[in-house]
Design a protein around this motif. Sequence first.
Motif, PDB file in Angstrom:
ATOM      1  N   ASP A  35       6.452  40.782   9.206  1.00  0.00           N
ATOM      2  CA  ASP A  35       5.097  40.451   8.276  1.00  0.00           C
ATOM      3  C   ASP A  35       5.486  40.726   6.740  1.00  0.00           C
ATOM      4  OD1 ASP A  35       2.668  40.651   7.041  1.00  0.00           O
ATOM      5  OD2 ASP A  35       1.757  41.707   8.606  1.00  0.00           O
ATOM      6  N   THR A  36       5.473  39.806   6.064  1.00  0.00           N
ATOM      7  CA  THR A  36       5.841  39.917   4.792  1.00  0.00           C
ATOM      8  C   THR A  36       4.809  40.746   3.752  1.00  0.00           C
ATOM      9  OG1 THR A  36       4.380  37.753   4.086  1.00  0.00           O
ATOM     10  CG2 THR A  36       6.978  37.642   4.467  1.00  0.00           C
ATOM     11  N   GLU A  37       3.323  40.913   4.251  1.00  0.00           N
ATOM     12  CA  GLU A  37       2.698  42.086   3.757  1.00  0.00           C
ATOM     13  C   GLU A  37       2.964  43.505   3.934  1.00  0.00           C
ATOM     14  OE1 GLU A  37       0.121  41.075   1.823  1.00  0.00           O
ATOM     15  OE2 GLU A  37       0.679  39.105   1.958  1.00  0.00           O
ATOM     16  N   SER A  89      10.095  43.404   3.696  1.00  0.00           N
ATOM     17  CA  SER A  89      10.599  42.407   2.911  1.00  0.00           C
ATOM     18  C   SER A  89      12.236  42.124   3.642  1.00  0.00           C
ATOM     19  CB  SER A  89      10.741  42.576   1.579  1.00  0.00           C
ATOM     20  OG  SER A  89      11.536  43.963   1.256  1.00  0.00           O
ATOM     21  N   LYS A 147       6.688  49.376   0.991  1.00  0.00           N
ATOM     22  CA  LYS A 147       7.093  48.158   0.915  1.00  0.00           C
ATOM     23  C   LYS A 147       8.184  48.103  -0.288  1.00  0.00           C
ATOM     24  CE  LYS A 147       6.516  43.422   0.447  1.00  0.00           C
ATOM     25  NZ  LYS A 147       5.544  42.180   0.380  1.00  0.00           N
TER      26      LYS A 147
END
Length: 128
Positions: A73-75, A78, A126
């Motif tokens: 999940d890019t949210e 990364s 993140k």
Amino acid sequence: MNKLEETFLRLCLKPGIECNLPGRLRLSFGKYRLLPKEAAPYLHYIRDVLRLLPGVSDAEINPRIGTVLIRYDTEITSSRAILKWVDIVVDEGIRISKEDLWKDADESELEALVRKRLILRLPQQKEG
């Protein structure tokens, strides 16, 4: 494990980026064939340790060609954070292999030890 063995192991476990799309990262391990044959039964743990990283939903290992396809999940995470996590996992594995704790442990005890150590090293947020 001596310094030469450690260096060799790091070489075998150094990933290269084969494909990097948002939410999909394919890593290749070009020297994986040099790993001892005794390592093959433990490949399924790759999926488990990658999925410890928040945001990683799946990892498909292809031992025939030495790749891992990671869906994430890019949210939440990364590709950069995933690559850093791979380095952390390798470092911790080498650290554990130098200790005597694992020598008398059965497979489930070893798995619990690795999981406990890796959970302590999870990133808190993140990274770009």
